[in-house]
Design an enzyme around this catalytic site. Sequence first.
Site, mmCIF file in Angstrom:
data_model
loop_
_atom_site.group_PDB
_atom_site.id
_atom_site.type_symbol
_atom_site.label_atom_id
_atom_site.label_comp_id
_atom_site.label_asym_id
_atom_site.label_seq_id
_atom_site.Cartn_x
_atom_site.Cartn_y
_atom_site.Cartn_z
ATOM 1 N N ASN A 180 -67.143 -119.387 3.524
ATOM 2 C CA ASN A 180 -66.365 -119.477 2.290
ATOM 3 C C ASN A 180 -67.175 -118.875 1.143
ATOM 4 O O ASN A 180 -68.396 -119.004 1.090
ATOM 5 C CB ASN A 180 -65.950 -120.921 1.995
ATOM 6 N N TYR A 181 -66.492 -118.196 0.249
ATOM 7 C CA TYR A 181 -67.162 -117.491 -0.849
ATOM 8 C C TYR A 181 -67.170 -118.353 -2.097
ATOM 9 O O TYR A 181 -66.143 -118.888 -2.514
ATOM 10 C CB TYR A 181 -66.459 -116.165 -1.144
ATOM 11 N N LEU A 182 -68.346 -118.474 -2.704
ATOM 12 C CA LEU A 182 -68.496 -119.200 -3.959
ATOM 13 C C LEU A 182 -69.332 -118.357 -4.910
ATOM 14 O O LEU A 182 -70.455 -117.961 -4.556
ATOM 15 C CB LEU A 182 -69.178 -120.552 -3.732
ATOM 16 N N ASP B 116 -86.258 -122.357 5.654
ATOM 17 C CA ASP B 116 -86.535 -121.059 5.010
ATOM 18 C C ASP B 116 -86.212 -121.180 3.522
ATOM 19 O O ASP B 116 -85.441 -120.402 2.960
ATOM 20 C CB ASP B 116 -85.692 -119.962 5.665
#
Length: 288
Positions: free
Chosen positions: A92-94, A195
């Site tokens: 999903n893009y935020l 990371d």
Amino acid sequence: MWQAISQQLSDTLLFEYQITEKVRLSGGDISESYMINDGEQRYFVKINDREFLHKFEVEAESLHLLRETSTIFVPEVVLVGKTKNNAFIILNYLPTKPLDDPENSFKFGQQLAQLHQWGEQKEFGFDTDNYLGSTLQPNQWHKKWCMFFAEQRIGWQLQLLKEKGVTLVDIDDFIDVVKQLLANHTPEPSLLHGDLWNGNVALTAFGPICFDPACYWGDRECDIAMTELFGGFQPEFYQGYESVMPLLPGYHERKDIYNLYHILNHCNLFGGHYLEQAQLTINKIISY
């Protein structure tokens, strides 16, 4: 390629997703990243060669586990797939911006501490091997932290360098040094991001978010140490963390050992000045 990705995404969403906008995003040394849009819903897509499929699959596994903890906020995995020549992962893009304000930095520190408190695990490792960047990260379970870190983190990276013709130290001797230095440190296994540099953390409208994990169960100090290796975290982040889980005596000595793992990984990925940094760190650790 994009037609195949659109079709697989449509099959997953159970409605036709027709890409009307595609924007190449900056950042990332390993994969190409894009924002795609059909006019209603945007998604984040990472693309690499077809051989990269397993790397995306284990990345998805780590993201699923981190979401399960309900502690730190990570992107939701929509789809991992492949085309004739490529592999891809869709999240999903935020929209994001740097995490650099005191309030949200403090909050993220607290959330990371809550992650490190989550779950119960008696051994160090992970159910699958995964990747630190594009470097294989072995995660065979081990009861003793000093053995796990010395062999599967430091020894592993040194062996990879040796196979490239680079020898910074006698591997067996240095593994013994690391084992001895960590022998009296017996942490409880914590689920780690793995990371955690500032490029893998950002701020969304919903609060702090992190991504690109390399999860395993290890000493929580490893995550904190890496935040200090490349910098970029506000003092309030550490205050927030220690308000939930104070760091233990001896952390600042162990920090060099833990960060050597990431320095060696950068030697394997990029070479250059990281080799000198690794040699200096090895010499410092031997002098303890």
